[in-house]
Design a protein around this motif. Sequence first.
Motif, PDB file in Angstrom:
ATOM      1  N   SER A  57       0.659  -1.425   0.089  1.00  0.00           N
ATOM      2  CA  SER A  57       0.162   0.496   0.204  1.00  0.00           C
ATOM      3  C   SER A  57       0.811   1.239   0.119  1.00  0.00           C
ATOM      4  N   ILE A  58      -0.005   2.368  -0.660  1.00  0.00           N
ATOM      5  CA  ILE A  58       1.156   3.456  -0.300  1.00  0.00           C
ATOM      6  C   ILE A  58      -0.104   4.394   0.595  1.00  0.00           C
ATOM      7  N   GLU A  59       0.767   5.033   1.967  1.00  0.00           N
ATOM      8  CA  GLU A  59      -0.392   5.705   2.757  1.00  0.00           C
ATOM      9  C   GLU A  59       0.064   6.849   2.801  1.00  0.00           C
ATOM     10  N   PRO A  60      -0.794   8.081   3.235  1.00  0.00           N
ATOM     11  CA  PRO A  60      -1.239   7.663   2.671  1.00  0.00           C
ATOM     12  C   PRO A  60      -2.792   7.607   0.938  1.00  0.00           C
ATOM     13  N   ALA A  61      -3.933   7.147   1.690  1.00  0.00           N
ATOM     14  CA  ALA A  61      -4.351   7.178  -0.072  1.00  0.00           C
ATOM     15  C   ALA A  61      -4.430   7.755  -1.289  1.00  0.00           C
ATOM     16  N   VAL A  62      -4.402   9.363  -0.491  1.00  0.00           N
ATOM     17  CA  VAL A  62      -5.050  10.950  -0.845  1.00  0.00           C
ATOM     18  C   VAL A  62      -3.752  11.073  -1.027  1.00  0.00           C
ATOM     19  N   ILE A  63      -3.083  11.877  -1.380  1.00  0.00           N
ATOM     20  CA  ILE A  63      -1.846  12.552  -1.133  1.00  0.00           C
ATOM     21  C   ILE A  63      -1.792  14.372  -1.547  1.00  0.00           C
ATOM     22  N   GLU A  64      -1.762  14.803   0.042  1.00  0.00           N
ATOM     23  CA  GLU A  64      -2.506  16.709  -1.003  1.00  0.00           C
ATOM     24  C   GLU A  64      -1.206  16.810  -1.115  1.00  0.00           C
ATOM     25  N   ALA A  65       0.298  18.312  -1.471  1.00  0.00           N
ATOM     26  CA  ALA A  65       0.690  18.839  -1.618  1.00  0.00           C
ATOM     27  C   ALA A  65       0.384  20.120  -2.413  1.00  0.00           C
ATOM     28  N   PRO A  66       1.238  21.340  -2.295  1.00  0.00           N
ATOM     29  CA  PRO A  66       1.643  22.662  -2.671  1.00  0.00           C
ATOM     30  C   PRO A  66       1.696  22.499  -3.881  1.00  0.00           C
ATOM     31  N   LYS A  67       1.487  23.165  -5.128  1.00  0.00           N
ATOM     32  CA  LYS A  67       2.010  23.505  -6.091  1.00  0.00           C
ATOM     33  C   LYS A  67       3.445  24.122  -5.987  1.00  0.00           C
ATOM     34  N   ASP A  68       4.911  22.332  -6.757  1.00  0.00           N
ATOM     35  CA  ASP A  68       6.229  23.421  -6.379  1.00  0.00           C
ATOM     36  C   ASP A  68       6.598  22.783  -4.968  1.00  0.00           C
ATOM     37  N   GLY A  69       5.781  22.776  -4.444  1.00  0.00           N
ATOM     38  CA  GLY A  69       6.067  21.537  -3.074  1.00  0.00           C
ATOM     39  C   GLY A  69       6.200  20.200  -3.201  1.00  0.00           C
ATOM     40  N   SER A  70       7.218  19.450  -2.352  1.00  0.00           N
ATOM     41  CA  SER A  70       7.085  18.162  -2.180  1.00  0.00           C
ATOM     42  C   SER A  70       7.016  17.036  -0.934  1.00  0.00           C
ATOM     43  N   ILE A  71       7.496  16.170  -1.530  1.00  0.00           N
ATOM     44  CA  ILE A  71       6.977  14.418  -0.769  1.00  0.00           C
ATOM     45  C   ILE A  71       8.297  14.278   0.035  1.00  0.00           C
ATOM     46  N   ARG A  80      -0.907   1.946  -5.221  1.00  0.00           N
ATOM     47  CA  ARG A  80      -1.625   2.676  -6.111  1.00  0.00           C
ATOM     48  C   ARG A  80      -1.784   4.396  -4.732  1.00  0.00           C
ATOM     49  N   ALA A  81      -2.156   5.157  -5.183  1.00  0.00           N
ATOM     50  CA  ALA A  81      -2.282   6.314  -4.960  1.00  0.00           C
ATOM     51  C   ALA A  81      -3.134   7.325  -5.620  1.00  0.00           C
ATOM     52  N   THR A  82      -3.623   8.406  -5.036  1.00  0.00           N
ATOM     53  CA  THR A  82      -3.906   9.598  -5.568  1.00  0.00           C
ATOM     54  C   THR A  82      -3.358  10.474  -4.588  1.00  0.00           C
ATOM     55  N   LEU A  83      -2.288  11.661  -6.135  1.00  0.00           N
ATOM     56  CA  LEU A  83      -1.862  12.888  -5.147  1.00  0.00           C
ATOM     57  C   LEU A  83      -2.732  13.875  -6.374  1.00  0.00           C
ATOM     58  N   VAL A  84      -2.786  14.992  -5.329  1.00  0.00           N
ATOM     59  CA  VAL A  84      -3.777  15.766  -5.581  1.00  0.00           C
ATOM     60  C   VAL A  84      -2.611  16.965  -5.278  1.00  0.00           C
ATOM     61  N   VAL A  85      -2.326  18.075  -6.468  1.00  0.00           N
ATOM     62  CA  VAL A  85      -1.174  18.654  -6.308  1.00  0.00           C
ATOM     63  C   VAL A  85      -2.315  19.955  -6.835  1.00  0.00           C
ATOM     64  N   GLY A  86      -1.619  21.207  -5.198  1.00  0.00           N
ATOM     65  CA  GLY A  86      -2.515  22.690  -5.455  1.00  0.00           C
ATOM     66  C   GLY A  86      -3.296  22.575  -4.606  1.00  0.00           C
TER      67      GLY A  86
END
Length: 406
Positions: free
Chosen positions: A66-80, A137-143
């Motif tokens: 798994s990839i945790e969290p399943a929904v990843i939120e990050a700011p524009k031009d940010g980092s993980i 699998r996961a979802t990345l929300v940028v912004g």
Amino acid sequence: MRALWKLQRGDQEVLGAGAWWFALLAILLAFGAFAVAANANSTSEDARTAAALGGAGTKVALTEFSIEPAVIEAPKDGSIAISNTGKVVHDFTVKGTKAKTKALNPGEGVSLSLDGIKPGTYDVICSIPGHADSGMRATLVVGGAGGSGGSTSAKAAEAALRRSDKHNMMMMRDQVEGYVAQLKDGMNTKGVGNQPLEPTIAADGTKEFDLTAKIVDWEVEPGRTVRAWAYNGQVPGPVIRVSSGDRVRLVVHNELPQSTAVHFHGLEVPNAMDGVPHLNQDPVRPGKTFTYEFTAKGPAVGMYHSHYYAVGQVSDGLLGAFIIDDLPVPADLGSVDQDLPMVLNDAGVIGFSLNGKSFPATAPIIAAPGDTIRIHYMNEGQQIHPMHLHGIPQLVVAKDGFPLTQ
């Protein structure tokens, strides 16, 4: 493990009166596992430390599977900040972009920059073969706000599912249809492993087998070809069958870019022929040849496999079945109609597979009611795989080549 399938209605359950003997054997074998367990525990502690320390940006953990969290939120031009908290290698790949980590070892962490990625929703996977299909699998929300959870995350996850539903449905339909077509048309990929290897008979009766270790193109599933490490161009390697008392000579030609050696797992051979580099032989260097010679003692169900850089070489395909005679079959099961090795894998370039193939390229076993099928389960992967059948009785008759008393 050797098991028998009987295609009939009903169920069977057998308790071996000699189980205590195998328990004792397991205890003895466990001593060899203590060091591995200690190392795994240390790795696990390192992974937890890496996850706790993390780094700058949204924190993400990779594990089995798994990839945790399943929904990843990050700011524009940010980092993980990505940490591998599992026990095998993983990576983090943002589909449709150039954002991707290297393959991370257990306990390793990196910071992935999202510079240049436009605001929006992206699919994320682990690109190691088989891992995405196993749930990574996961979802990345940028912004977004840079956190996770809450109604924004839930809506983003639902939107991602709706967006991918039609594509996934068509993909699954194609896989099922491709698998079922094999019942009529045969294999849907190039290359078949476990082919019988016929010996050359020397003047003194010795059975000589030639094995060439070489990197080849191997189609694991339709459209996915990898650079597999193979014996005689096939994964798993060819099946070697001899009789107890036969004199065996195995000539290994190394055409790999790396040294190797062959160990006979589960077979009784002289110490000098046991294939452990730097202990009882020198590594077989690239371009060189080494000959193993011994008298077969059986009945036995064993494997021959690489014993050098083994975590990589074996997982990438260097393994085959070595069978000496046939173990007796319980009288009430009748004669054996099919005798089949089933090699399990979960790592390397081959990934999750049965006999070197992943669904929908896994070969169906076609039988008639009343047939008895003997399966030799062999695990070349790095995880435990209990094997269960749906609706078909399965009787275990031997473990690690040793016949069970009941």
